[in-house]
Design an enzyme around this catalytic site. Structure first.
Site, PDB file in Angstrom:
ATOM      1  N   SER A  13       0.850  -1.199   0.000  1.00 42.45           N
ATOM      2  CA  SER A  13       0.000   0.000   0.000  1.00 42.45           C
ATOM      3  C   SER A  13       0.884   1.248   0.000  1.00 42.45           C
ATOM      4  CB  SER A  13      -0.923  -0.019   1.213  1.00 42.45           C
ATOM      5  OG  SER A  13      -0.150  -0.086   2.380  1.00 42.45           O
ATOM      6  N   VAL A  15       1.558   3.391  -2.356  1.00 44.46           N
ATOM      7  CA  VAL A  15       2.435   3.674  -3.502  1.00 44.46           C
ATOM      8  C   VAL A  15       1.818   4.736  -4.423  1.00 44.46           C
ATOM      9  CG1 VAL A  15       3.722   1.518  -3.544  1.00 44.46           C
ATOM     10  CG2 VAL A  15       1.568   1.669  -4.800  1.00 44.46           C
ATOM     11  N   GLY A  16       0.691   5.307  -4.010  1.00 48.93           N
ATOM     12  CA  GLY A  16       0.125   6.391  -4.805  1.00 48.93           C
ATOM     13  C   GLY A  16      -1.038   5.968  -5.683  1.00 48.93           C
ATOM     14  N   GLU A 150     -10.490  -8.157   4.297  1.00 44.10           N
ATOM     15  CA  GLU A 150     -11.694  -7.316   4.363  1.00 44.10           C
ATOM     16  C   GLU A 150     -12.035  -6.668   3.026  1.00 44.10           C
ATOM     17  OE1 GLU A 150      -8.886  -6.981   5.971  1.00 44.10           O
ATOM     18  OE2 GLU A 150      -8.418  -4.916   6.527  1.00 44.10           O
ATOM     19  N   CYS A 381      -9.722  26.304  12.545  1.00 36.44           N
ATOM     20  CA  CYS A 381     -10.595  25.576  13.464  1.00 36.44           C
ATOM     21  C   CYS A 381     -10.015  25.590  14.882  1.00 36.44           C
ATOM     22  CB  CYS A 381     -10.855  24.163  12.943  1.00 36.44           C
ATOM     23  SG  CYS A 381     -12.387  23.501  13.611  1.00 36.44           S
ATOM     24  N   LEU A 382      -9.323  24.540  15.298  1.00 37.79           N
ATOM     25  CA  LEU A 382      -8.684  24.585  16.619  1.00 37.79           C
ATOM     26  C   LEU A 382      -7.766  25.813  16.695  1.00 37.79           C
ATOM     27  CD1 LEU A 382      -8.011  23.101  19.359  1.00 37.79           C
ATOM     28  CD2 LEU A 382      -5.987  22.288  18.171  1.00 37.79           C
ATOM     29  N   MET A 384      -8.231  28.719  15.569  1.00 41.04           N
ATOM     30  CA  MET A 384      -8.975  29.923  15.963  1.00 41.04           C
ATOM     31  C   MET A 384      -9.285  29.867  17.464  1.00 41.04           C
ATOM     32  SD  MET A 384     -12.586  31.551  14.740  1.00 41.04           S
ATOM     33  CE  MET A 384     -13.879  31.462  15.979  1.00 41.04           C
ATOM     34  N   GLU A 405     -13.475  22.052  26.291  1.00 43.82           N
ATOM     35  CA  GLU A 405     -12.913  20.795  25.788  1.00 43.82           C
ATOM     36  C   GLU A 405     -11.640  20.425  26.561  1.00 43.82           C
ATOM     37  OE1 GLU A 405     -11.776  20.838  21.605  1.00 43.82           O
ATOM     38  OE2 GLU A 405     -11.291  18.696  21.637  1.00 43.82           O
ATOM     39  N   HIS A 507     -12.664  25.123   7.807  1.00 44.89           N
ATOM     40  CA  HIS A 507     -11.451  24.526   7.229  1.00 44.89           C
ATOM     41  C   HIS A 507     -11.256  24.981   5.780  1.00 44.89           C
ATOM     42  CE1 HIS A 507     -10.391  21.677  10.443  1.00 44.89           C
ATOM     43  NE2 HIS A 507     -11.685  21.636  10.671  1.00 44.89           N
ATOM     44  N   GLU A 509      -8.724  24.975   4.012  1.00 44.77           N
ATOM     45  CA  GLU A 509      -7.766  24.148   3.265  1.00 44.77           C
ATOM     46  C   GLU A 509      -8.443  23.181   2.305  1.00 44.77           C
ATOM     47  OE1 GLU A 509      -8.283  24.070   6.540  1.00 44.77           O
ATOM     48  OE2 GLU A 509      -8.104  22.072   7.413  1.00 44.77           O
TER      49      GLU A 509
HETATM   50  N1  GLN Z   1     -11.566  20.244  18.946  1.00 39.31           N
HETATM   51  C1  GLN Z   1     -12.211  21.415  18.441  1.00 39.31           C
HETATM   52  C2  GLN Z   1     -13.722  21.264  18.361  1.00 39.31           C
HETATM   53  O1  GLN Z   1     -14.217  20.163  18.327  1.00 39.31           O
HETATM   54  C3  GLN Z   1     -11.644  21.815  17.087  1.00 39.31           C
HETATM   55  C4  GLN Z   1     -11.929  20.818  16.014  1.00 39.31           C
HETATM   56  C5  GLN Z   1     -11.064  20.987  14.780  1.00 39.31           C
HETATM   57  O2  GLN Z   1     -10.029  21.621  14.821  1.00 39.31           O
HETATM   58  N2  GLN Z   1     -11.474  20.410  13.668  1.00 39.31           N
HETATM   59  O3  GLN Z   1     -14.425  22.217  18.331  1.00 39.31           O
END
Ligand code: GLN
Length: 544
Positions: A13, A15-16, A150, A381-382, A384, A405, A507, A509
């Site tokens: 596995s 290998v692209g 599987e 996300c995290l 921020m 959290e 996100h 990205e």
């Molecule tokens: N842990 C954080 C939350 O659940 C950020 C989640 C993340 O970065 N995707 O809100």
């Protein structure tokens, strides 16, 4: 009716196979053929959302909120399509669906078996994607390698498809690896022969074999594979390792794979036009001045955990005619180590997504370092949540502010669960997922980057900005520059008095494309490239 290309893997596995599947999509699209793609994952999880990134790498989120395999990110970037939940099928989903039908009584009187019930459910998923996407060609990549226990129901299902939709509408491509023996200095074909034998044993004769290798593949090797594996000589396609993944479509095209697929599937195709892709690859391969970017996260040991973030940084750097020199900084190292030692050459700092308390004080230190030293910062996300926690600690002059959290009993819960999240019992698929609209504040850095007021971005998180702290933090200099249309959820934050410290709860990205970098990544790199740090200063001219 759609035609299908089934891609299997042999020998080893990683290998692209995913990049090969995505590249075939690029090639077909360049001939104006409409394409969709699907990944089959043989594991029993319903989706990868509950898996650790160390097990699985990044979880890619589709616009419609599915948590999927990272190969879908490659399909989106290479084919430039937005995929949906229909593009990722796992054994977990298939068995759950079959068992739910059994409980409902759909098969009353029958014995439920892998063949035909499980295989029929799998085939329905191919046809469902074909029907919904209306693509001329559906590319289906079977995860894992031939011979995995599987994976067998998936292989049996793709075998049956030949009779269901007709031989002329199906193409089997097998991606293998040719190991190199240093002692005899030769590439070996035997593992490929064995994996093709294994495929044949279950009734699949590949039409095309793509041979991955770290060394050039001679004509003799091609002849041998053709003879022993019973495929046409020109259907043995060499794919040696290349310097950038974006080069793969060009290599496959050069080896005649596009024409072969068009001929074998009798597709109505235009002449291929890969000129823009060619320009992109030439640009990527041209030496460019690097920008030092520190990526601070808890999963940096496995770089695939941040696949889309890394790609988005590269897309943005290319836009500015720069290269990325990525410094992978483990957040736990920052917890105990000296920030300046670890971040001193960074011209920009990215804090990507993450879950759980491990390493959290380290990423908070990275945010402090960025704020105090005016280093461009992009929080995802995290990232921020961390930026806001850090700013709150500074503004309130207390070490207490936190997300519940990480500290359930904090007296300053700047991030907390919404009541609907508090009621959730299940962990799988219960976060805020997929596209949500975000209204940007005119004049903010975020609005400037996007050049528009309203955007849609993909989410994957549980915790939200706590509005009780909005006033006090805004008074201290934080701008809530992106909000949900009802104004209740903070989606983007930035610092007014910092050169570029911008974070988003979503996100971005996932939306970046090689020739269309995401606006936030683009402006982040645009500012970072002009940030002077130790070791990054241009040499001063010697005065006479
Ligand atoms: N842990 C954080 C939350 O659940 C950020 C989640 C993340 O970065 N995707 O809100």
């Amino acid at each position: 009716m759609s035609k299908y290309i089934f891609i299997t893997g042999g020998v080893v596995s990683s290998v692209g196979k995913g990049i090969t599947a995505a590249s075939i999509g690029t090639i077909l699209k360049s001939r104006q053929i409409t394409v969709s793609a699907q990944k089959l994952d043989p594991y029993l999880n319903v989706d990868p959302g509950t898996m650790s990134p160390y097990q699985h790498g990044e979880v890619f989120v589709t616009q419609d909120g599915a948590e999927t395999d990272l190969d879908l990110g490659n399909y989106e970037r290479f084919i430039d399509v937005n995929l949906t939940a229909d593009s990722n099928v796992t054994s977990g989903q298939i068995y759950s669906a079959v068992i739910a039908k059994e409980r409902r009584g759909d098969f009353l009187g029958g014995t439920i078996q892998v063949v035909p019930h499980v295989t029929t459910e799998i085939k329905d998923r191919f046809k469902q994607l074909a029907g919904k996407s209306q693509a001329e060609v559906v590319i289906v990549e079977v995860g894992g390698t031939v011979g995995d226990i599987e994976g067998q129901p998936f292989l049996e299902a793709i075998r049956q498809m030949r009779n269901d939709v007709g031989r002329e509408n199906i193409l089997y491509i097998h991606v293998t690896y040719l190991p190199y023996l240093t002692s005899t200095q030769e590439l070996k074909t035997k593992p490929t022969q064995h994996s093709v034998n294994e495929l044949r044993r279950i009734g699949i004769q590949p039409d095309i074999i793509v041979c991955r290798s770290d060394y050039p593949i001679s004509e003799g090797i091609r002849d041998k594979i053709s003879l022993f594996c019973d495929v046409d000589r020109q259907a043995v396609i060499p794919l040696p390792t290349v310097s950038t993944i974006y080069e793969v479509p060009l290599v496959l095209q050069e080896e005649g794979l596009g024409q072969l697929v068009v001929d074998k599937l009798k597709l109505r195709a235009k002449q291929p036009d890969l000129s823009r892709w060619q320009e992109l690859v030439e640009h990527l391969k041209t030496p460019r001045e690097p920008v030092n970017i520190a990526l601070v996260g808890k999963y940096v040991e496995l770089q695939d955990s941040y696949f889309s973030v890394r790609e988005a940084l590269h897309h943005a750097a290319l836009y500015h005619d720069r290269d990325i020199n990525l410094l992978w900084v483990p957040s736990e190292a920052l917890e105990t180590g000296d920030s300046d030692l670890l971040l001193r050459s960074a011209q920009g700092i990215v804090v990507p997504g993450g879950f759980g308390v491990r390493g959290i004080e380290g990423v908070i230190k990275a945010a402090t370092y960025a704020r105090e030293n005016e280093i461009p910062y992009l929080g995802l996300c995290l990232g921020m949540q961390v930026m806001v926690i850090e700013f709150a600690r500074y503004a309130l002059d207390s070490t207490e502010p936190n997300s519940t959290e990480f500290d359930a009993s904090t007296s300053y819960p700047v991030f907390d669960l919404l009541p609907e999240q508090k009621a959730m019992q299940d962990k799988g698929g219960t976060m805020r997922l997929g596209d949500y609209p975000c209204q940007l504040v005119p004049g903010s850095r975020a609005a400037d980057a996007y050049g528009q007021d309203m955007v849609n971005e993909r989410h994957r998180h549980r915790f939200e900005f706590n509005n009780q702290f909005r006033d006090i933090l805004e008074k201290a200099g934080m701008v809530c520059s992106g909000l949900s249309p009802d104004g209740k959820l903070v989606e983007v934050c930035e610092l007014a008095s910092h050169p570029w410290m911008v974070s988003c709860q979503f996100h971005p990205e996932f939306g970046s494309r090689p020739s269309r970098p995401h606006p936030l990544f683009r402006d982040f790199i645009g500012t970072a490239k002009d940030t002077l740090r130790e070791g990054a200063q241009p040499a001063l001219p010697l005065s006479s």
